[in-house]
Write an enzyme that holds these catalytic residues in place. Structure first.
Site, PDB file in Angstrom:
ATOM      1  N   GLU A 229       0.834  -1.197   0.000  1.00 19.84           N
ATOM      2  CA  GLU A 229       0.000   0.000   0.000  1.00 19.84           C
ATOM      3  C   GLU A 229       0.874   1.254   0.000  1.00 19.84           C
ATOM      4  O   GLU A 229       1.859   1.335   0.737  1.00 19.84           O
ATOM      5  CB  GLU A 229      -0.894  -0.028   1.243  1.00 19.84           C
TER       6      GLU A 229
ATOM      7  N   LYS B   2      -9.168   3.129  -2.535  1.00 21.09           N
ATOM      8  CA  LYS B   2      -9.505   2.349  -1.346  1.00 21.09           C
ATOM      9  C   LYS B   2     -10.919   2.687  -0.900  1.00 21.09           C
ATOM     10  O   LYS B   2     -11.310   3.858  -0.871  1.00 21.09           O
ATOM     11  CB  LYS B   2      -8.503   2.647  -0.228  1.00 21.09           C
TER      12      LYS B   2
ATOM     13  N   CYS C 298      -5.595  -3.384   2.161  1.00 20.91           N
ATOM     14  CA  CYS C 298      -5.365  -3.426   3.608  1.00 20.91           C
ATOM     15  C   CYS C 298      -6.643  -3.592   4.432  1.00 20.91           C
ATOM     16  O   CYS C 298      -7.168  -4.686   4.558  1.00 20.91           O
ATOM     17  CB  CYS C 298      -4.590  -2.185   4.038  1.00 20.91           C
TER      18      CYS C 298
END
Length: 739
Positions: free
Chosen positions: A45, A114, A175
């Protein structure tokens, strides 16, 4: 023949805002992935910027330089003929997003933002980014010219989509999305996505790897699929250590796993998988009924194959076999995590090494052993031929560029970069002095031992001359304020002396370069295992950690606890003792047995025939009691009244309501008057979800009024129970019933 695909994921030791260094490590990981025959490479990330940029994501330069580095990567000749997944920040319609950019042969296929942001504990992603709130929707992103002139594209897809190649389909998680109850991997799998990648910036917490592996295994076991997990590894400039452990999981089974703690800057993990295994695994009728109801995703076509072509197939090629996941014991995690964090910090900051006041107690002992573990890991890296580690250790040790110095033991490295000191006074004991000296000798640190009573006397003489008042310790007839002042002078002078020695010891040792030493702190920490009644109302976690002395205020502001870094700042006392016992046996340090058996004392007051200073006596409560207060205050979020009520149930067998009230009031009095001390805590390694640092985990005021209303309610309740006959602990009385 099956549809065999070689896939690559990686752990990279990125450094926040080290744009060129980060880009080179990304390119090197792509080189290694291609060399292993991989057709898809997944990275961590925000790997172009590093994860820990924090408020740097508010700066326009961060986004500009990210695009400049992406252009360098996309155009690099070693980055062709492989599908690449890179993490970076992107501004779209003036909104900041945490994104993944997927490209192939100088063409961007998708920018995927995200969708679920981490926003508690160590993370404040909502402060820096906005979540993409439109699942399964895509819109146009107008590409920056610096990249567009390379790709020939004016606009590219931006949003939540999946990518269809000629032989399979893959989607992307980032994540936190793995940890959410309804993560994207669920609808992805039902929509026919066979490969899911996850780019993470996940830091080390004790036993956290168990959670990651369990979540990934469960996600792919329920619906089938191939899962590629990438993670950052190392200290990228903040309090966190990202512990890598990149892995590939197929249908619930781990088939490849990287190291959790490593000094490697680039670690690529590959596996060969058969896509047909996923298709066969998904034969369940109930799963297919749910899949038939799944609304479709936008599929972006990519005209390439991830699997090997028939003419390129190797008859002897076999899919990677499942392996047992590798875990470290918690004691070993403590030995490795903070050690790797300290090494990254040291090799990047320009300092000449570390300085530690070694008191002879278990906390400073634990810090010293962690530095020793760091030196062992450096020696291990050198022995394994890691040229970057050898280059770094020569530079830190101020060796000339043409040096051929090759250390032979960890003690040799330790003597160059680790400096310890016992700063004694007339109140110090022979035992603590000897323990410190023997430990320093065993680990190889450069050790200095001295008394500074003359400095204390000189300072107090100044005060006496000015005020015509001679303060005395309590044992000599002085008052409470005098006693505290005399102790604090010693503690604060140790801080001053620490920085003096840290600044000049390299010069004394004729180390060129002029760099000083970083001072290490050793906070007093503890842990309390929650009993079943607390678990019901607080947490399913069996334990937690906190700096109890800080919580209660049992430390001197700007004393030896004030330093540059604290490696054990959120590691529990119980875990530290287990770590010391583990190190005694596994790091060949029998001297540690003496630290395990030593009685903790600050050694700031004179020792007499009838008095020896005790931490628990000074605090007015035992560490066991303080542990309960800490859990209820910090994790349970209880105020004085609620805590008193809870303690009536927890401690009613031992104490009367009045005793419980007095203990609760004593705790909150000290908590309130010492709250300001938490604003000055040394930055510490974060190995737990909780930290005492007020700017991260505990956003409460530091100027409190008296809890008068809560105290009145408690006093009334005490009188009520006393009227019912409850004047002792339940174990010493008959049953008392309320009306």
């Amino acid at each position: 023949m099956g549809h065999f695909v070689t896939l690559a994921t990686c752990s990279l030791n990125q450094w926040a805002l080290d744009f060129e260094g980060n880009a080179e490590r990304i390119i090197e990981s792509i080189r290694q992935a291609k060399a292993a025959g991989a057709t898809l490479r997944v990275g961590p990330e925000l790997e172009i910027t590093g994860y820990g940029v924090l408020d740097g994501f508010h700066e326009g330069d961060t986004f500009l330089h990210s695009w400049e580095m992406l252009a360098r990567i996309i155009d690099h000749p070693d980055c062709q003929d492989i599908v690449v997944d890179v993490g970076m920040p992107v501004r779209h319609r003036n909104i900041r997003y945490n994104c993944r950019v997927i490209f192939f042969n100088r063409k961007i296929i998708l920018i995927r933002p995200k969708m679920w942001l981490a926003n508690d504990g160590n993370y404040r992603e909502h402060r820096h980014f906005t979540a993409w709130a439109r699942p399964q929707e895509v819109e146009d992103y107008y590409l920056e010219q610096i990249v567009g002139k390379i790709t020939g594209q004016y606009k590219v897809p931006f949003g939540d989509a999946v990518i269809s190649t000629l032989d399979t389909c893959f989607g992307l998680e980032t994540c936190e999305e793995l940890f959410t109850p309804n993560g994207p991997h669920i609808p992805y799998g039902l929509a026919g996505v066979e490969i899911i990648s996850n780019s993470s910036g996940s830091h080390h917490e004790l036993k956290k790897l168990d959670t990651r592996i369990n979540l990934i295994a469960q996600a792919t076991k329920l619906s089938g699929g191939i899962y590629l997990y990438a993670n950052q590894q190392g200290c990228d400039g903040d309090r966190l250590y990202y512990d890598g452990c990149a892995m590939i999981v197929v249908n619930g089974n781990v088939v490849a796993q990287g190291s959790q703690f490593s000094l490697n800057d680039v670690e690529v993990v590959t596996a060969t998988v058969d896509i047909e295994d996923v298709r066969t695994y998904r034969a369940s009728a109930s799963r297919n009924m749910q899949a038939s109801r799944q609304s479709p995703y936008v599929r972006l076509d990519l005209e390439t194959r991830l699997s090997r072509k028939m003419e390129d197939a190797d008859p002897g090629l076999q899919p990677s076999e499942p392996i047992q996941p590798r875990y470290h014991a918690p004691e070993e995690e403590i030995a490795l995590g903070p050690a790797c964090w300290l090494w990254d910090y040291l090799r990047r900051c320009g300092a000449a090494g570390y300085f530690l006041p070694l008191s002879g107690g278990i906390d400073s002992c634990a810090t010293a052993v962690i530095v020793h573990s760091m030196c062992c890991e450096v020696m291990k890296g050198i022995s394994q031929g890691n040229q970057q580690v050898l280059k770094d250790v020569r530079r830190v040790c101020a060796e000339p560029e043409d040096s051929t110095w090759f250390p032979s033991t960890s003690q040799e490295i330790c003597n160059r970069i680790f400096h310890t000191s016992f700063m004694g006074t007339q109140n110090s004991s022979k035992e603590t002095r000897e323990r410190s000296k023997n430990l320093a000798n065993d680990i190889g640190s450069y050790h200095v031992d001295f008394n500074f009573d003359t400095v204390i006397t000189a300072l107090m003489n100044v005060f006496t001359v000015v005020t015509n008042f001679q303060p005395r310790f309590t044992v000599h007839g002085g008052g409470r304020a005098e006693n505290a002042a005399l102790q604090n002078v010693q503690a604060r002078l140790r801080m001053v002396l620490s920085y003096l020695f840290a600044s000049l010891l390299p010069t004394v040792r004729q180390r060129p370069g002029g760099g000083g030493l970083l001072v290490l702190a050793s906070s007093n920490v503890d842990e309390w295992y929650a009993n079943s009644s607390l678990k019901l109302v607080l947490s399913s976690k069996s334990s937690f950690s906190l700096t109890l002395s800080s919580l209660r205020g049992y430390l001197t502001k700007y004393d030896a606890s004030s330093a540059d870094l604290n490696p054990i700042g959120s590691i529990s006392k119980v875990d530290l003792k287990k770590f010391i016992a583990w190190s005694r046996d596994n790091l060949s340090l029998p001297i540690l047995e003496e630290f395990l058996n030593a009685t903790p004392t600050a050694e700031l007051e004179p020792i007499t025939e009838t008095y020896v200073q005790s931490d628990e006596a000074d605090m007015g409560m035992t560490y066991a009691e303080l542990s309960v207060f800490g859990l209820l205050r910090k994790v349970g979020k209880l105020g004085p009244w609620s805590m008193y009520e809870k303690l009536l149930h927890l401690w009613g067998n031992e104490f009367s309501p009045r005793e419980i009230y007095e203990k609760t009031r004593h705790f909150f009095y000290n908590y309130a008057i010492n709250r300001h001390k938490l604003t000055t805590l040394t930055p510490s390694y974060h190995a737990e979800q909780y930290s005492p640092e007020d700017n991260r985990h505990d956003l409460r005021q530091f100027l409190y009024p008296p809890f008068t209303w809560a105290y009145k309610k408690m006093e009334e309740n005490v009188k009520f129970w006393e009227s019912k006959g409850w004047t002792t602990g339940k174990a010493q009385r008959k049953s008392v019933k309320a009306d």
